[in-house]
Design a protein around this motif. Sequence first.
Motif, PDB file in Angstrom:
ATOM      1  N   UNK A 183      41.142  54.640  45.144  1.00  0.00           N
ATOM      2  CA  UNK A 183      42.003  53.700  44.411  1.00  0.00           C
ATOM      3  C   UNK A 183      41.604  52.257  44.704  1.00  0.00           C
ATOM      4  N   UNK A 184      41.305  51.955  45.967  1.00  0.00           N
ATOM      5  CA  UNK A 184      40.894  50.598  46.321  1.00  0.00           C
ATOM      6  C   UNK A 184      39.554  50.246  45.684  1.00  0.00           C
ATOM      7  N   UNK A 185      38.658  51.209  45.600  1.00  0.00           N
ATOM      8  CA  UNK A 185      37.376  50.964  44.938  1.00  0.00           C
ATOM      9  C   UNK A 185      37.595  50.604  43.474  1.00  0.00           C
ATOM     10  N   UNK A 186      38.422  51.389  42.788  1.00  0.00           N
ATOM     11  CA  UNK A 186      38.679  51.124  41.374  1.00  0.00           C
ATOM     12  C   UNK A 186      39.391  49.789  41.190  1.00  0.00           C
ATOM     13  N   UNK A 187      40.304  49.471  42.085  1.00  0.00           N
ATOM     14  CA  UNK A 187      41.017  48.195  42.009  1.00  0.00           C
ATOM     15  C   UNK A 187      40.050  47.030  42.127  1.00  0.00           C
ATOM     16  N   UNK A 188      39.106  47.146  43.076  1.00  0.00           N
ATOM     17  CA  UNK A 188      38.145  46.055  43.254  1.00  0.00           C
ATOM     18  C   UNK A 188      37.263  45.908  42.017  1.00  0.00           C
ATOM     19  N   UNK A 189      36.730  47.010  41.514  1.00  0.00           N
ATOM     20  CA  UNK A 189      35.851  46.951  40.349  1.00  0.00           C
ATOM     21  C   UNK A 189      36.582  46.342  39.158  1.00  0.00           C
ATOM     22  N   UNK A 190      37.793  46.793  38.907  1.00  0.00           N
ATOM     23  CA  UNK A 190      38.548  46.287  37.763  1.00  0.00           C
ATOM     24  C   UNK A 190      38.871  44.803  37.928  1.00  0.00           C
ATOM     25  N   UNK A 191      39.271  44.399  39.150  1.00  0.00           N
ATOM     26  CA  UNK A 191      39.610  42.999  39.383  1.00  0.00           C
ATOM     27  C   UNK A 191      38.384  42.113  39.245  1.00  0.00           C
ATOM     28  N   UNK A 192      37.231  42.602  39.720  1.00  0.00           N
ATOM     29  CA  UNK A 192      36.025  41.785  39.656  1.00  0.00           C
ATOM     30  C   UNK A 192      35.517  41.679  38.229  1.00  0.00           C
ATOM     31  N   UNK A 193      35.638  42.732  37.464  1.00  0.00           N
ATOM     32  CA  UNK A 193      35.268  42.669  36.043  1.00  0.00           C
ATOM     33  C   UNK A 193      36.146  41.645  35.324  1.00  0.00           C
ATOM     34  N   UNK A 194      37.432  41.634  35.648  1.00  0.00           N
ATOM     35  CA  UNK A 194      38.323  40.629  35.066  1.00  0.00           C
ATOM     36  C   UNK A 194      37.884  39.226  35.472  1.00  0.00           C
ATOM     37  N   UNK A 195      37.491  39.067  36.743  1.00  0.00           N
ATOM     38  CA  UNK A 195      37.031  37.768  37.227  1.00  0.00           C
ATOM     39  C   UNK A 195      35.792  37.312  36.476  1.00  0.00           C
ATOM     40  N   UNK A 196      34.875  38.237  36.215  1.00  0.00           N
ATOM     41  CA  UNK A 196      33.651  37.898  35.493  1.00  0.00           C
ATOM     42  C   UNK A 196      33.946  37.390  34.084  1.00  0.00           C
ATOM     43  N   UNK A 197      35.092  37.771  33.554  1.00  0.00           N
ATOM     44  CA  UNK A 197      35.473  37.345  32.221  1.00  0.00           C
ATOM     45  C   UNK A 197      36.193  36.015  32.184  1.00  0.00           C
ATOM     46  N   UNK A 198      36.371  35.401  33.366  1.00  0.00           N
ATOM     47  CA  UNK A 198      37.057  34.112  33.435  1.00  0.00           C
ATOM     48  C   UNK A 198      36.042  33.000  33.679  1.00  0.00           C
ATOM     49  N   UNK A 199      36.519  31.766  33.618  1.00  0.00           N
ATOM     50  CA  UNK A 199      35.682  30.611  33.943  1.00  0.00           C
ATOM     51  C   UNK A 199      35.796  30.364  35.444  1.00  0.00           C
ATOM     52  N   UNK A 200      35.096  31.208  36.227  1.00  0.00           N
ATOM     53  CA  UNK A 200      35.225  31.150  37.682  1.00  0.00           C
ATOM     54  C   UNK A 200      34.363  30.060  38.312  1.00  0.00           C
ATOM     55  N   UNK A 201      33.453  29.491  37.553  1.00  0.00           N
ATOM     56  CA  UNK A 201      32.528  28.520  38.134  1.00  0.00           C
ATOM     57  C   UNK A 201      33.234  27.207  38.458  1.00  0.00           C
ATOM     58  N   UNK A 202      32.902  26.666  39.618  1.00  0.00           N
ATOM     59  CA  UNK A 202      33.475  25.411  40.057  1.00  0.00           C
ATOM     60  C   UNK A 202      32.539  24.252  39.641  1.00  0.00           C
ATOM     61  N   UNK A 203      33.037  23.041  39.683  1.00  0.00           N
ATOM     62  CA  UNK A 203      32.223  21.879  39.358  1.00  0.00           C
ATOM     63  C   UNK A 203      31.578  21.386  40.639  1.00  0.00           C
ATOM     64  N   UNK A 204      30.325  21.864  40.885  1.00  0.00           N
ATOM     65  CA  UNK A 204      29.659  21.544  42.146  1.00  0.00           C
ATOM     66  C   UNK A 204      28.248  21.019  41.910  1.00  0.00           C
ATOM     67  N   UNK A 205      27.967  20.634  40.682  1.00  0.00           N
ATOM     68  CA  UNK A 205      26.648  20.083  40.415  1.00  0.00           C
ATOM     69  C   UNK A 205      25.547  21.123  40.405  1.00  0.00           C
ATOM     70  N   UNK A 206      25.889  22.391  40.123  1.00  0.00           N
ATOM     71  CA  UNK A 206      24.879  23.437  40.069  1.00  0.00           C
ATOM     72  C   UNK A 206      23.971  23.212  38.859  1.00  0.00           C
TER      73      UNK A 206
END
Length: 209
Positions: A183-206
């Motif tokens: 269950x924890x594995x599935x929770x992590x995968x699902x949460x991270x996939x959701x994160x990938x769909x967001x604007x997670x990048x910070x403004x750091x001059x990359x």
Amino acid sequence: MDANQEERSNPFSMDEECTNCDLCERREQVVHGYGDVGAEFLFVGEMPSAGADETGVPFTGDQAGERFQDILYRLGLSESDPAAEEPVLENAFMTYLARCYHPERPPSDGEIMTCEPYLNAEIRMINPEIIVPVGERALTEIATEYTTRPASDIDIVDDHATTIRGRGFELVPMVHPENQTNEQTETFVEAFIDLLGTDYRQTKGRQGR
């Protein structure tokens, strides 16, 4: 992978003969970071397992490593079979607090402090967007150093697969694969996939992102 990168294993040419602490007496080899030096996602564990001590690659060589690599594969961060000893990673970098395996004990606070310059250098050079502390010890150390929250307020089980604001990036804690439930594995995968769909990048001059 970064176009200028020549090696996935220890790409920053850190000391592979390090004898700065007592862990060196029992290891097979020093296990420095591995992966894409241009990665946005940095995965940090406590110390190499016996399997990683044999392969020289973090989070490989045993059942827990295969579970971890399967997670990366499902997230699109690895192109390799989970059992691969040298996985082909894209946008992910793996490393440890302490770089040497000891068969009888975890690293002491002093040993982690001795290895800290290696981790700090990797974080500085990679400049990740997301750091994933893998396991309780990694979460405690990274939260203490890189967030404004008291480490005692963060719990690896309660905060597994959640997002914690850090200094210039975010933390997404992961229960160590050795201890994860399905269950924890599935929770992590699902949460991270959701994160990938967001604007997670910070403004750091990359550059090039």
